[in-house]
Design a protein around this motif. Structure first.
Motif, PDB file in Angstrom:
ATOM      1  N   MET A  22       0.825  -1.208   0.000  1.00 47.76           N
ATOM      2  CA  MET A  22       0.000   0.000   0.000  1.00 47.76           C
ATOM      3  C   MET A  22       0.861   1.261   0.000  1.00 47.76           C
ATOM      4  O   MET A  22       0.584   2.213  -0.734  1.00 47.76           O
ATOM      5  CB  MET A  22      -0.940  -0.023   1.202  1.00 47.76           C
ATOM      6  CG  MET A  22      -2.007  -1.098   1.105  1.00 47.76           C
ATOM      7  SD  MET A  22      -2.974  -1.314   2.608  1.00 47.76           S
ATOM      8  CE  MET A  22      -3.857   0.236   2.661  1.00 47.76           C
ATOM      9  N   LEU A  23       1.912   1.260   0.805  1.00 43.91           N
ATOM     10  CA  LEU A  23       2.807   2.411   0.869  1.00 43.91           C
ATOM     11  C   LEU A  23       3.491   2.646  -0.479  1.00 43.91           C
ATOM     12  O   LEU A  23       3.557   3.777  -0.965  1.00 43.91           O
ATOM     13  CB  LEU A  23       3.851   2.193   1.968  1.00 43.91           C
ATOM     14  CG  LEU A  23       4.855   3.326   2.176  1.00 43.91           C
ATOM     15  CD1 LEU A  23       4.147   4.587   2.665  1.00 43.91           C
ATOM     16  CD2 LEU A  23       5.918   2.892   3.183  1.00 43.91           C
ATOM     17  N   HIS A  62       2.227   5.198 -10.318  1.00 49.50           N
ATOM     18  CA  HIS A  62       2.352   4.817 -11.725  1.00 49.50           C
ATOM     19  C   HIS A  62       3.118   3.514 -11.925  1.00 49.50           C
ATOM     20  O   HIS A  62       3.205   3.026 -13.056  1.00 49.50           O
ATOM     21  CB  HIS A  62       3.006   5.953 -12.530  1.00 49.50           C
ATOM     22  CG  HIS A  62       2.194   7.214 -12.503  1.00 49.50           C
ATOM     23  ND1 HIS A  62       0.936   7.306 -13.047  1.00 49.50           N
ATOM     24  CD2 HIS A  62       2.449   8.426 -11.944  1.00 49.50           C
ATOM     25  CE1 HIS A  62       0.457   8.514 -12.851  1.00 49.50           C
ATOM     26  NE2 HIS A  62       1.348   9.212 -12.176  1.00 49.50           N
ATOM     27  N   LEU A  63       3.665   2.955 -10.853  1.00 48.89           N
ATOM     28  CA  LEU A  63       4.338   1.659 -10.975  1.00 48.89           C
ATOM     29  C   LEU A  63       3.303   0.570 -11.248  1.00 48.89           C
ATOM     30  O   LEU A  63       2.175   0.647 -10.759  1.00 48.89           O
ATOM     31  CB  LEU A  63       5.085   1.306  -9.682  1.00 48.89           C
ATOM     32  CG  LEU A  63       6.388   2.023  -9.396  1.00 48.89           C
ATOM     33  CD1 LEU A  63       6.940   1.572  -8.042  1.00 48.89           C
ATOM     34  CD2 LEU A  63       7.411   1.768 -10.484  1.00 48.89           C
ATOM     35  N   PRO A  64       3.671  -0.468 -11.985  1.00 47.73           N
ATOM     36  CA  PRO A  64       2.752  -1.594 -12.171  1.00 47.73           C
ATOM     37  C   PRO A  64       2.391  -2.200 -10.815  1.00 47.73           C
ATOM     38  O   PRO A  64       3.222  -2.259  -9.909  1.00 47.73           O
ATOM     39  CB  PRO A  64       3.566  -2.594 -13.012  1.00 47.73           C
ATOM     40  CG  PRO A  64       4.644  -1.783 -13.655  1.00 47.73           C
ATOM     41  CD  PRO A  64       4.934  -0.648 -12.715  1.00 47.73           C
ATOM     42  N   LEU A  65       1.145  -2.630 -10.675  1.00 50.15           N
ATOM     43  CA  LEU A  65       0.686  -3.185  -9.405  1.00 50.15           C
ATOM     44  C   LEU A  65       1.525  -4.383  -8.964  1.00 50.15           C
ATOM     45  O   LEU A  65       1.779  -4.555  -7.772  1.00 50.15           O
ATOM     46  CB  LEU A  65      -0.785  -3.585  -9.496  1.00 50.15           C
ATOM     47  CG  LEU A  65      -1.773  -2.425  -9.554  1.00 50.15           C
ATOM     48  CD1 LEU A  65      -3.191  -2.946  -9.770  1.00 50.15           C
ATOM     49  CD2 LEU A  65      -1.692  -1.582  -8.297  1.00 50.15           C
ATOM     50  N   GLN A  66       1.977  -5.203  -9.909  1.00 48.79           N
ATOM     51  CA  GLN A  66       2.791  -6.365  -9.549  1.00 48.79           C
ATOM     52  C   GLN A  66       4.113  -5.933  -8.906  1.00 48.79           C
ATOM     53  O   GLN A  66       4.575  -6.571  -7.966  1.00 48.79           O
ATOM     54  CB  GLN A  66       3.055  -7.262 -10.773  1.00 48.79           C
ATOM     55  CG  GLN A  66       1.877  -8.084 -11.192  1.00 48.79           C
ATOM     56  CD  GLN A  66       0.850  -7.327 -12.015  1.00 48.79           C
ATOM     57  OE1 GLN A  66       0.988  -6.137 -12.299  1.00 48.79           O
ATOM     58  NE2 GLN A  66      -0.205  -8.012 -12.413  1.00 48.79           N
ATOM     59  N   VAL A 112       5.349  -6.843  -5.161  1.00 50.45           N
ATOM     60  CA  VAL A 112       6.629  -7.514  -4.893  1.00 50.45           C
ATOM     61  C   VAL A 112       7.475  -6.722  -3.894  1.00 50.45           C
ATOM     62  O   VAL A 112       8.297  -7.297  -3.194  1.00 50.45           O
ATOM     63  CB  VAL A 112       7.394  -7.750  -6.215  1.00 50.45           C
ATOM     64  CG1 VAL A 112       8.836  -8.156  -5.980  1.00 50.45           C
ATOM     65  CG2 VAL A 112       6.703  -8.825  -7.020  1.00 50.45           C
ATOM     66  N   SER A 113       7.248  -5.425  -3.786  1.00 44.46           N
ATOM     67  CA  SER A 113       8.058  -4.604  -2.877  1.00 44.46           C
ATOM     68  C   SER A 113       7.967  -5.068  -1.429  1.00 44.46           C
ATOM     69  O   SER A 113       8.861  -4.799  -0.633  1.00 44.46           O
ATOM     70  CB  SER A 113       7.646  -3.132  -2.976  1.00 44.46           C
ATOM     71  OG  SER A 113       6.367  -2.921  -2.394  1.00 44.46           O
TER      72      SER A 113
END
Length: 121
Positions: free
Chosen positions: A80-81, A88-92, A96-97
Motif C-alpha cells: 500500500m505504501l 504509476h508503478l505496475p501493481l505487480q 513484490v516490494s
C-alpha cells in the motif's frame, strides 16, 4: 527455493485474482494466503523436513500461518505504501516490494518458533 516458488505462486495468484475482477487491496492478501499455504507444505516437507517433529501437523500449520499473517501485514503495508508513493508503478511491482521485509519476518520467526527445536529444561 521455497521462497522463490512462493513468489511465483503469489504473483500468479495475484494476477489471476486481478483478472477476475477482485479489488487490488483484497487480491494482494488473498494471493499472500495462497502462497502461505504452498510455502508451509514445502517447508514442512523439505526445508525443515529432517528436523524431528515435536508437534502435530495442524499445530505447525497454525503456527506457520500465524507467523505468515504477521508477515502478510508487513507485506500489505509495504504494498500500500509503495502504491501510494509511486502510483504509476505496475501493481505487480508494488506487490513484490513487500516480499523482502515479509520474508525476513516469516523465515526468522518460523525457523525459531514453528520449526525450531524444543528446548528442554
Amino acid at each position: 527455493t521455497v521462497g522463490a516458488s512462493g513468489i511465483a505462486v503469489n504473483l500468479t495468484a495475484f494476477t489471476i485474482l486481478l483478472a477476475v475482477g477482485l479489488n487490488k487491496y483484497l487480491a494482494s492478501p488473498c494471493a499472500e494466503e495462497i502462497a502461505i499455504l504452498s510455502n508451509f507444505m514445502l517447508n514442512d516437507w523439505w526445508t525443515f523436513g529432517a528436523q524431528p517433529k515435536h508437534e502435530g501437523l495442524h499445530v505447525r500449520a497454525m503456527k506457520f500461518n500465524a507467523v505468515s499473517l504477521l508477515a502478510l501485514c508487513v507485506s500489505t503495508f509495504t504494498f500500500m505504501l509503495t502504491h501510494r508513493t509511486f502510483p504509476h508503478l505496475p501493481l505487480q511491482l508494488c506487490h513484490v516490494s513487500g516480499v523482502l521485509p515479509a520474508w525476513l519476518v516469516n523465515y526468522n520467526l518460523n525457523r525459531r518458533w514453528t520449526f525450531g527445536r524444543r528446548v528442554s529444561g
